[in-house]
Design an enzyme around this catalytic site. Structure first.
Site, short mmCIF file in Angstrom:
data_model
loop_
_atom_site.label_atom_id
_atom_site.label_comp_id
_atom_site.label_asym_id
_atom_site.label_seq_id
_atom_site.Cartn_x
_atom_site.Cartn_y
_atom_site.Cartn_z
N GLU A 127 0.81 -1.22 0.00
CA GLU A 127 0.00 0.00 0.00
C GLU A 127 0.84 1.27 0.00
OE1 GLU A 127 -3.54 2.21 -0.08
OE2 GLU A 127 -3.23 0.05 -0.37
N SER A 152 4.14 1.68 -0.69
CA SER A 152 5.00 1.78 -1.86
C SER A 152 4.21 2.12 -3.11
CB SER A 152 5.78 0.47 -2.07
OG SER A 152 6.73 0.28 -1.05
#
Length: 410
Positions: free
Chosen positions: A249, A251
């Site tokens: 999420e 990244s």
């Protein structure tokens, strides 16, 4: 104090989180920066009407991150919850590594640190580069415009964390959709419980499979620790759930939002596009982490005892919120902080927090950003937005800031 005076005092307490300024999608909210300049330690009001301490200056934030008089345990009364779902599910949800205080936090962290060392993560660079090139190849072969979130930003970290954990990538739609629900600010308690429960059962089943058929992956390592009695099944499952969600999420949002920021800063884009110097790419990733600070709702803590913060007495049982964006945009720490500068030494940023709860997966996130930023503009030098920036759907409703879609063409 009269009722009128109490009402006036209450009205002076601003709501948190605060809205961003239209046309300035990368900057922290102006109201937040105003508090930073005028009242670096102040009270703010949350969704339920409760008030908590907001601490905005870099030096105070850094000290608080390492202060064990502050707890991350969300089951404690008075914790500054993100929303009603977090409040109502905290006591019913199994404890997560993310919300444990020492000594339990330190015990588990020691067992799971090895796979996330700089050396171990760096060994993944060739594989992450290969995956990045494959996804870009597929995007280039597809229709234009393309959604960079779906084509690259979301699948890359999902592929990587799936391979590290040892879960089938074909299940990515399931865990991505449930992770998104769990991270939304507007989610209902029922929705949060259903999403978290589905992920918990999924990871538990995966761990049971690894006990019987171990492989060279993190879940197999967790299963071995379970078998040796060092991790309970509950602890191992919660740890796997945390890594699966957090591993894609944050990244994914940093990739998409960072690409957009570069497109809006063509001089900085040119530096990244034209270099083959890994130090420049590493510097660019650090600067983007500072500049964007995508975990934008603040780190949350609860005072376990009375303590003083910059001359203000914080009582035991009071909540403390640490918005990293203000420290990362502090003028005397990062001069001209509103300027994106990939040559800046931004390594002191606190996008990953600081102290004992500093992000476990920070080296993996750094590597993914270095590879993507160093590849996408080199591979697609004509990359540009396929819409006006004011039509890009920004993600304001979750723990992690980003974009829902990023239409691009070339």
């Amino acid at each position: 104090m009269t009722d009128a005076a109490v009402g006036a005092l209450d009205e002076a307490v601003p709501d948190f989180p605060m809205p961003r300024e239209a046309g300035c999608p990368f900057a922290p909210p102006p109201g937040l920066m105003k508090l930073h300049a005028e009242k670096p330690v102040s009270r703010v009001r949350l969704w339920d009407g409760s008030t908590h301490w907001l601490v905005t200056r870099y030096e105070d934030q850094k000290a608080l991150y390492g202060d064990q008089r502050l707890s991350v345990d969300t089951t404690r009364a008075g914790f500054p919850y993100l929303n009603a779902a977090f409040s109502q599910t905290a006591s019913k949800t199994p404890p997560s590594f993310l919300n444990m205080d020492d000594p339990d936090h330190a015990r588990i962290r020691r067992m799971v640190t090895a796979p996330f060392t700089v050396r171990r993560i760096e060994s993944l660079r060739p594989a992450i580069q290969r995956r990045t090139d494959e996804l870009i190849d597929a995007m280039l072969a597809g229709p234009k415009p393309a959604d960079l979130v779906e084509a690259l930003a979301l699948p890359l970290p999902s592929l990587v964390i799936c391979e590290m954990l040892g879960v089938p990538y074909e299940d990515h739609d399931f865990f991505q959709s449930n992770s998104k629900v769990a991270l939304r600010r507007d989610v209902t308690p029922e929705q949060a419980r259903a999403a978290s429960g589905a992920l918990f059962r999924y990871l538990g089943d995966q761990l049971d499979r690894k006990l019987v058929e171990p492989a060279d992956d993190l879940l197999s390592e967790f299963a071995a620790l379970m078998r040796d009695g060092e991790l309970s099944r509950l602890e191992a499952t919660m740890l796997g759930q945390l890594l699966l969600g957090a591993g894609h999420e944050t990244s994914a949002n940093m990739i998409a939002l960072g690409v957009l920021a570069f497109l809006e800063h063509p001089d900085q884009l040119a530096v990244v596009r034209d270099t083959d110097d890994p130090k420049v790419l590493a510097s660019a990733a650090e600067e983007m982490l500072r500049y964007l600070t995508v975990v934008h709702i603040g780190q949350r803590r609860l005072a376990l005892e009375d303590l003083e913060i910059a001359g203000h007495l914080v009582r035991a049982g009071e909540g403390v919120i640490i918005p990293g964006a203000t420290g990362n945009w502090q003028e005397d720490v990062f001069p001209d902080p509103g300027r994106l500068d990939v040559h800046r030494d931004a390594r002191r940023h606190m996008a990953f927090g600081f102290g004992i709860h500093q992000c476990l997966g920070q080296q993996l996130a750094r590597l993914e950003l270095q590879v993507v930023y160093g590849t996408v503009f080199r591979r697609i030098p004509e990359l540009r937005l396929a819409t006006d920036i004011d039509k890009v759907p920004f993600k304001d409703d979750g723990i992690v800031y980003g974009v829902y879609e990023l239409p691009v063409t070339w």
